[in-house]
Motif scaffolding. Structure first.
Motif, PDB file in Angstrom:
ATOM      1  N   GLU A  62       0.817  -1.210   0.000  1.00 19.61           N
ATOM      2  CA  GLU A  62       0.000   0.000   0.000  1.00 19.61           C
ATOM      3  C   GLU A  62       0.855   1.266   0.000  1.00 19.61           C
ATOM      4  OE1 GLU A  62      -3.977   0.831   2.344  1.00 19.61           O
ATOM      5  OE2 GLU A  62      -2.279   1.136   3.699  1.00 19.61           O
ATOM      6  N   VAL A  64       0.184   5.482   0.735  1.00 18.62           N
ATOM      7  CA  VAL A  64      -0.795   6.436   1.264  1.00 18.62           C
ATOM      8  C   VAL A  64      -0.264   7.850   1.057  1.00 18.62           C
ATOM      9  CG1 VAL A  64      -2.134   7.172   3.277  1.00 18.62           C
ATOM     10  CG2 VAL A  64      -1.517   4.754   3.018  1.00 18.62           C
ATOM     11  N   ARG A 106      -2.016  -0.888  -3.552  1.00 17.93           N
ATOM     12  CA  ARG A 106      -3.186  -0.035  -3.375  1.00 17.93           C
ATOM     13  C   ARG A 106      -2.685   1.376  -3.079  1.00 17.93           C
ATOM     14  NH1 ARG A 106      -7.213  -0.075   1.780  1.00 17.93           N
ATOM     15  NH2 ARG A 106      -8.665   1.501   1.016  1.00 17.93           N
ATOM     16  N   ARG A 108      -3.808   4.866  -1.676  1.00 15.31           N
ATOM     17  CA  ARG A 108      -4.852   5.592  -0.951  1.00 15.31           C
ATOM     18  C   ARG A 108      -4.518   7.074  -0.971  1.00 15.31           C
ATOM     19  NH1 ARG A 108      -6.305   2.908   4.722  1.00 15.31           N
ATOM     20  NH2 ARG A 108      -8.113   4.268   4.448  1.00 15.31           N
ATOM     21  N   LYS A 109      -5.505   7.860  -1.341  1.00 17.23           N
ATOM     22  CA  LYS A 109      -5.360   9.310  -1.365  1.00 17.23           C
ATOM     23  C   LYS A 109      -6.345   9.861  -0.342  1.00 17.23           C
ATOM     24  CE  LYS A 109      -6.423   8.657  -5.542  1.00 17.23           C
ATOM     25  NZ  LYS A 109      -6.294   7.204  -5.632  1.00 17.23           N
ATOM     26  N   LEU A 110      -5.825  10.513   0.705  1.00 22.37           N
ATOM     27  CA  LEU A 110      -6.672  10.993   1.787  1.00 22.37           C
ATOM     28  C   LEU A 110      -6.600  12.505   1.932  1.00 22.37           C
ATOM     29  CD1 LEU A 110      -6.219   7.937   2.755  1.00 22.37           C
ATOM     30  CD2 LEU A 110      -6.676   8.852   4.998  1.00 22.37           C
ATOM     31  N   GLY A 136     -11.286   7.800  -6.335  1.00 22.65           N
ATOM     32  CA  GLY A 136     -10.815   7.061  -5.170  1.00 22.65           C
ATOM     33  C   GLY A 136     -10.134   7.910  -4.115  1.00 22.65           C
ATOM     34  N   GLU A 138     -10.304   9.569  -0.561  1.00 24.34           N
ATOM     35  CA  GLU A 138     -11.043   9.454   0.691  1.00 24.34           C
ATOM     36  C   GLU A 138     -10.979  10.771   1.456  1.00 24.34           C
ATOM     37  OE1 GLU A 138      -9.749   5.926   2.980  1.00 24.34           O
ATOM     38  OE2 GLU A 138      -8.608   5.411   1.180  1.00 24.34           O
TER      39      GLU A 138
END
Length: 165
Positions: A62, A64, A106, A108-110, A136, A138
Motif C-alpha cells: 500500500e 498512502v 493499493r 490511498r489518497k486521503l 478514489g 477518501e
C-alpha cells in the motif's frame, strides 16, 4: 485605477498553530490507519516539476498520500476550497506519475479535515464529492485536541491574507 494584487504581500497565511495542528492530525490519522512510518513533506518529481504532499507512507502492499486542511469552526471560503481541490489534483498526478513504481499496490489518497464544518463546505451535491468518489479520494475528519483547536481558531481570526495597501 485597479490595484495590482500580484504585488500585495501575503500576511499571516501560515501559522505555527496550523503547522502544529497538522502535525498532530497526521499522528492521529497514522495511528488510526496503522501506518508504521510516515514521511512528512514528501517531494515527488513529476517530469521537470515537483509536487509535495503533507505526508506519505508506503508498505509492501500500500501507498498512502495525505493532505491536511487545517480550517476549523467555519465554512471554507472559495480560496480554501480551491486549495483542497488543488491538493486533490496533486495527489492524482503523483499517483499517475508513479503508477509503474507502485504497480500492484493499493494507492490511498486521503484529504484530512480537522473540522466537520470545514468538510461540510463540500455539501452532498458538490461536484467535488463526485470527483473524489470517481478517483478514489477518501475524506476523513480528524478530531484534534481542544488546545490545538482553540489555537487554530485564534490564528485564523488573526490572519489577514492581503494587506490593505
Amino acid at each position: 485605477m485597479p490595484r495590482n494584487v500580484s504585488v500585495v504581500p501575503r500576511i499571516g497565511s501560515d501559522s505555527l498553530a496550523q503547522r502544529q495542528a497538522e502535525k498532530v492530525a497526521l499522528s492521529i490519522v497514522a495511528a488510526e490507519l496503522g501506518l508504521a512510518h510516515v514521511e512528512t513533506q514528501k517531494r515527488f518529481s513529476i517530469g521537470p516539476a515537483a509536487a509535495i504532499v503533507d505526508a506519505f507512507a508506503e508498505s509492501t502492499d500500500e501507498v498512502v498520500l495525505l493532505e491536511v486542511n487545517a480550517r476549523v469552526s467555519s465554512a471554507m471560503k472559495t480560496a480554501t476550497k480551491n486549495k483542497v481541490l488543488k491538493d486533490t489534483l496533486k495527489m492524482l498526478l503523483i499517483e499517475q506519475a508513479n503508477a509503474a513504481a507502485w504497480q500492484g499496490k493499493r494507492v490511498r489518497k486521503l484529504l484530512v479535515f480537522l473540522d466537520p464544518i470545514a468538510r461540510a463546505s463540500f455539501g452532498p451535491k458538490a461536484w467535488a464529492n463526485q470527483a473524489w468518489d470517481a478517483f478514489g479520494v477518501e475524506t476523513h475528519v480528524c478530531a484534534i485536541p481542544d488546545a490545538h483547536r482553540v489555537a487554530l481558531i485564534a490564528a485564523q481570526a488573526a490572519q489577514d491574507l492581503r494587506a490593505d495597501g
